[in-house]
Design a protein around this motif. Structure first.
Motif, mmCIF file in Angstrom:
data_model
loop_
_atom_site.group_PDB
_atom_site.id
_atom_site.type_symbol
_atom_site.label_atom_id
_atom_site.label_comp_id
_atom_site.label_asym_id
_atom_site.label_seq_id
_atom_site.Cartn_x
_atom_site.Cartn_y
_atom_site.Cartn_z
ATOM 1 N N THR A 77 25.431 117.078 51.270
ATOM 2 C CA THR A 77 25.870 116.522 52.550
ATOM 3 C C THR A 77 27.386 116.393 52.590
ATOM 4 O OG1 THR A 77 23.802 115.313 52.875
ATOM 5 C CG2 THR A 77 25.715 114.523 54.083
ATOM 6 N N ILE A 78 27.966 115.864 51.531
ATOM 7 C CA ILE A 78 29.426 115.759 51.479
ATOM 8 C C ILE A 78 30.066 117.138 51.559
ATOM 9 C CG2 ILE A 78 31.379 115.116 49.997
ATOM 10 C CD1 ILE A 78 29.535 112.873 48.865
ATOM 11 N N ASP A 79 29.513 118.092 50.823
ATOM 12 C CA ASP A 79 30.069 119.447 50.801
ATOM 13 C C ASP A 79 30.012 120.094 52.178
ATOM 14 O OD1 ASP A 79 31.191 121.574 49.142
ATOM 15 O OD2 ASP A 79 29.334 122.652 49.563
ATOM 16 N N VAL A 80 28.921 119.885 52.892
ATOM 17 C CA VAL A 80 28.771 120.436 54.243
ATOM 18 C C VAL A 80 29.827 119.845 55.176
ATOM 19 C CG1 VAL A 80 27.273 120.403 56.272
ATOM 20 C CG2 VAL A 80 26.327 121.038 54.047
ATOM 21 N N TRP A 120 20.887 119.772 59.043
ATOM 22 C CA TRP A 120 19.765 119.435 58.160
ATOM 23 C C TRP A 120 18.728 120.533 58.008
ATOM 24 C CZ3 TRP A 120 21.407 115.805 61.957
ATOM 25 C CH2 TRP A 120 22.249 114.811 61.436
ATOM 26 N N LYS A 121 18.631 121.452 58.942
ATOM 27 C CA LYS A 121 17.631 122.515 58.838
ATOM 28 C C LYS A 121 18.184 123.798 58.234
ATOM 29 C CE LYS A 121 14.622 120.701 62.436
ATOM 30 N NZ LYS A 121 13.704 120.168 61.389
ATOM 31 N N ARG A 122 19.473 123.832 58.011
ATOM 32 C CA ARG A 122 20.118 124.992 57.406
ATOM 33 C C ARG A 122 19.825 125.026 55.905
ATOM 34 N NH1 ARG A 122 26.412 124.497 57.414
ATOM 35 N NH2 ARG A 122 25.988 124.215 59.650
ATOM 36 N N LYS A 123 19.555 126.206 55.355
ATOM 37 C CA LYS A 123 19.373 126.341 53.914
ATOM 38 C C LYS A 123 20.746 126.192 53.252
ATOM 39 C CE LYS A 123 14.939 127.154 54.192
ATOM 40 N NZ LYS A 123 13.924 126.164 53.750
ATOM 41 N N SER A 124 20.975 125.039 52.628
ATOM 42 C CA SER A 124 22.295 124.696 52.100
ATOM 43 C C SER A 124 22.342 124.612 50.590
ATOM 44 C CB SER A 124 22.742 123.344 52.682
ATOM 45 O OG SER A 124 22.776 123.375 54.089
#
Length: 272
Positions: free
Chosen positions: A110-113, A135-139
Motif C-alpha cells: 500500500t505504501i509503495d503504491v 485494491w483490485k490491481r495485481k500489485s
C-alpha cells in the motif's frame, strides 16, 4: 538486494526461501489452515517505518510520503523488502507468522503504491481501471501467485483467520483507517499487538463517537459488520470490549448504531 534478502528474511531453523516450499498454487491456497515451523525477520520494514512514520498529536499515525518518495535509498529498500517477501513460501511459516507476513506485505505494498503515484490527496485517486482505489490491481506476487490488495485482505487474511482484528492490522493509507503499525507485525506478539491496535482505534473519534445521543462509527463496522458479529448489538459489544471509560459505559447503554462515516484523505504528514 541479494544481501538484503539473506539478512532480512531468514526464518527460524532454515530459510523459507531455501526450505522445500509448501506451495499455495492459488490465492485460496494461502488461506488454508496449513503451517510450518518458520519465523520471519521483518527488521528491514521496521527501519523504514521508524524513519518515515510517526504518531501525530491527533492520534493518527502519519507517513512522510514526500520524504520517502524523495529518498532513492528508502524507495529501493521498500521495493527490495517487498521483492524478498514475494520469494518466500508463507505456508512454511507458523500460523501467527503467516498472519504477520500478510499484514506486513499489505501495508508495504500500500505504501509503495502511494509512493509510485505521489503526489495524491487520497488513495482512491489511484484507480484500478475505472474503479477508485488500487485494491483490485495485481500489485504483488508471492510464490508465483499474482495478488491484489483485495486478495491479501479479503481472500487470505479474512478468510484464513476469521478474526475481526484483521481490520486493525492493515492500513489503507487513509485518515479513517486504523493506524499503520509503527513496527512490523510479529507472530510472537500478535495477540497483544492486535489488542493494542484495536484499543487505539476504538478510542479515537474517527472510529467511535457520540453526536448527542447518536452513536456514530467508522464505516468499517458497517462494511464488515459480519466480521464483528453481524448485528448492531454485537458490533457495539465488540467496541465496548476495547473502549476505555467513560466511552465503554455509553456503549454498554447503546442499543443501535445511528450512522457511519469515513474520511478517505491520505494519512500523510502535514509537511507532505
Amino acid at each position: 538486494m541479494r544481501e538484503f534478502s539473506r539478512r532480512g528474511l531468514l526464518v527460524g531453523g532454515a530459510a523459507a526461501l531455501l526450505a522445500s516450499p509448501v506451495l499455495a498454487q492459488s490465492v485460496s491456497g494461502f488461506a488454508a489452515n496449513r503451517a510450518g515451523s518458520g519465523t520471519a525477520d521483518h527488521s528491514a520494514f521496521d527501519g523504514l517505518l521508524s524513519r518515515r512514520a510517526r504518531n501525530s498529536r491527533d492520534g493518527v499515525v502519519r507517513v512522510d510520503y514526500a520524504g520517502w518518495r524523495a529518498s532513492a535509498s528508502d524507495r529501493a529498500a521498500l521495493k527490495a523488502y517487498i521483492a524478498a517477501l514475494s520469494r518466500m513460501s508463507p505456508l512454511n511459516l507458523t500460523r501467527p507468522e503467516q498472519f504477520a507476513f500478510w499484514a506486513n506485505l499489505y501495508n508495504a505494498v500500500t505504501i509503495d503504491v502511494v509512493l509510485d503515484a505521489w503526489p495524491v490527496r487520497s488513495i482512491r485517486d489511484i484507480r484500478s481501471g475505472l474503479i477508485p482505489g488500487p485494491w483490485k490491481r495485481k500489485s504483488a506476487t508471492v510464490a508465483g501467485v499474482d495478488l491484489s490488495l483485495d486478495d491479501i485482505e479479503h481472500n487470505i487474511l479474512r478468510k484464513g483467520w476469521t478474526e475481526p482484528r484483521v481490520h486493525y492490522a492493515v492500513n489503507c493509507a487513509s485518515y479513517s483507517c486504523p493506524n499503520l503499525p509503527l513496527r512490523a507485525v510479529r507472530g510472537a506478539t500478535l495477540g497483544p499487538a492486535l489488542d493494542a491496535a484495536a484499543r487505539a482505534y476504538v478510542n479515537h473519534a474517527r472510529a467511535v463517537r457520540f453526536d448527542g445521543d447518536a452513536l456514530v462509527v467508522s464505516s468499517i463496522y458497517e462494511w464488515y459488520a459480519d466480521d464483528f458479529g453481524g448485528s448492531d448489538a454485537r458490533v457495539i459489544a465488540h467496541l465496548a470490549r476495547y473502549a476505555a471509560a467513560p466511552l465503554r459505559a455509553r456503549l454498554q447503554a447503546a442499543t443501535r448504531i445511528d450512522r457511519s462515516v469515513y474520511d478517505w484523505s491520505l494519512n500523510a504528514t502535514p509537511a507532505s
